[in-house]
Design a protein around this motif. Structure first.
Motif, PDB file in Angstrom:
ATOM      1  N   SER A  80      -8.342   4.708   5.769  1.00  0.00           N
ATOM      2  CA  SER A  80      -7.770   3.359   5.739  1.00  0.00           C
ATOM      3  C   SER A  80      -6.647   3.219   6.753  1.00  0.00           C
ATOM      4  N   GLN A  87      -9.223   6.245  -2.058  1.00  0.00           N
ATOM      5  CA  GLN A  87      -8.274   5.830  -1.024  1.00  0.00           C
ATOM      6  C   GLN A  87      -6.820   5.893  -1.484  1.00  0.00           C
ATOM      7  N   GLY A 105     -11.365   2.254   4.600  1.00  0.00           N
ATOM      8  CA  GLY A 105     -11.588   3.342   3.646  1.00  0.00           C
ATOM      9  C   GLY A 105     -13.036   3.431   3.221  1.00  0.00           C
ATOM     10  N   SER A 108      -5.861   8.408   1.817  1.00  0.00           N
ATOM     11  CA  SER A 108      -5.892   7.103   2.478  1.00  0.00           C
ATOM     12  C   SER A 108      -6.034   7.212   3.986  1.00  0.00           C
ATOM     13  N   GLY A 148     -13.080   5.338   9.660  1.00  0.00           N
ATOM     14  CA  GLY A 148     -12.032   4.332   9.642  1.00  0.00           C
ATOM     15  C   GLY A 148     -11.738   3.805  11.033  1.00  0.00           C
ATOM     16  N   TYR A 205       0.819  -1.217   0.000  1.00  0.00           N
ATOM     17  CA  TYR A 205       0.000   0.000   0.000  1.00  0.00           C
ATOM     18  C   TYR A 205       0.850   1.263   0.000  1.00  0.00           C
ATOM     19  N   ASN A 222       0.364   3.743  -3.229  1.00  0.00           N
ATOM     20  CA  ASN A 222       0.011   5.144  -2.974  1.00  0.00           C
ATOM     21  C   ASN A 222       1.095   6.095  -3.460  1.00  0.00           C
ATOM     22  N   TYR A 231      -7.712  -2.422   5.946  1.00  0.00           N
ATOM     23  CA  TYR A 231      -7.325  -1.231   5.174  1.00  0.00           C
ATOM     24  C   TYR A 231      -8.434  -0.819   4.204  1.00  0.00           C
TER      25      TYR A 231
END
Length: 289
Positions: free
Chosen positions: A152, A80, A120, A149, A208, A24, A28, A116
């Motif tokens: 998340s 996200q 989100g 994000s 979240g 992730y 990202n 995660y």
């Protein structure tokens, strides 16, 4: 280390290592850099009236207006992975790295993926509900969108703090702080920030956080909501051990996976502090394999 080796190592960590923290963070970061570079081209082409991210947000950001959702339903996932600026993505990824590593010390990668992504999703739902319920947002709801994000990452952080609340981390200028106090302060800050310039972000964070807390509590009650993500075991042909030259059979030095899973399940339900010395040793050996 050569440039080629560096790229190969990064590729392995992000896409092949099976570590969801690296995955992730990598995804990202790649998306942020790609959007930023394309934004430069967009600007130089003469589009000086609008930032490329603002244009792109019409397609990837999650909208607060309910009439937009039928044809932008996919944004509950895409939002996200996009960020407003370098500091937005930097702080989210640092927070994900710190909390994610602790999460994976006690839980499994598939559980990380579940928390995660659903964190989100819950963040987006709470954000949309807030903007459509509270009168304070009536005049801005149609144009409001959210990206990032943060929800998340907040889900991962709160899930970790709920599972091992007395786990301590060291903070500069402060010293050792237990996760439960750190996350409580973060949540209070988000509640206060609802009246600030970014109320949508605060509502998403709280969504979240709610998902992360609920997931661990349900898990400790004996139900793993991420179980459906567990891959089905493949049939294997097992050969009999062949005796060594001295006549004795070779023995595996690896920890039995069933024992590791049993210990991880106990951590999920009771916490790390409830493990016996032998069970902690099993986790330690497994982490070295």
């Amino acid at each position: 280390m050569t440039k080629k080796n560096l790229l190969e190592e990064l590729k392995y960590k992000v896409f092949q290592s099976g570590n969801p923290v690296f995955f992730y963070i990598g995804v990202n970061t790649i998306i942020y850099v790609a959007v930023a570079l394309f934004g430069v081209t967009y600007f130089l082409a003469g589009n000086t009236h609008m930032l490329f991210l603002n244009y792109l947000s019409e397609y990837v950001a999650f909208p607060a207006a309910l009439p937009k959702l039928p044809y932008r339903f996919y944004t509950i996932l895409t939002y996200q992975f996009f960020h407003n600026d370098i500091f937005h993505v930097l702080f989210n990824m640092l927070w994900l790295f710190w909390m994610g590593r602790i999460f994976l010390d006690f839980l499994k990668p598939r559980q990380f993926h579940f928390v995660y992504l659903t964190g989100g999703v819950m963040g987006a739902i709470i954000y949309a509900l807030a903007y459509n319920i509270f009168p304070a947002f009536a005049s801005s709801v149609y144009a409001a969108t959210i990206i990032g994000s943060s929800a998340s990452v907040m889900a991962i952080a709160v899930a970790t703090a709920t599972l091992v609340p007395d786990y301590s981390i060291s903070l500069m200028f402060i010293g050792n702080v237990k996760l439960k106090y750190l996350l409580m302060a973060y949540i209070v800050f988000d509640l206060i920030s609802i009246a600030s310039q970014n109320p949508g972000g605060s509502f998403a964070h709280l969504g979240g956080a709610l998902l992360g807390f609920a997931y661990i509590k349900v898990l400790q009650g004996g139900t793993d909501l991420s179980k459906w993500l567990e891959p089905k075991p493949k049939l294997k042909v097992v050969k009999n051990d062949t005796p060594s030259k001295g006549g004795a059979k070779n023995k595996s030095t690896k920890v039995n996976q069933k024992d590791v899973d049993a210990v991880l399940d106990k951590v999920s339900k009771s916490g790390y502090d409830k493990l016996s010395k032998e069970e902690k040793e099993i986790l330690f050996k497994a982490s070295k394999d």
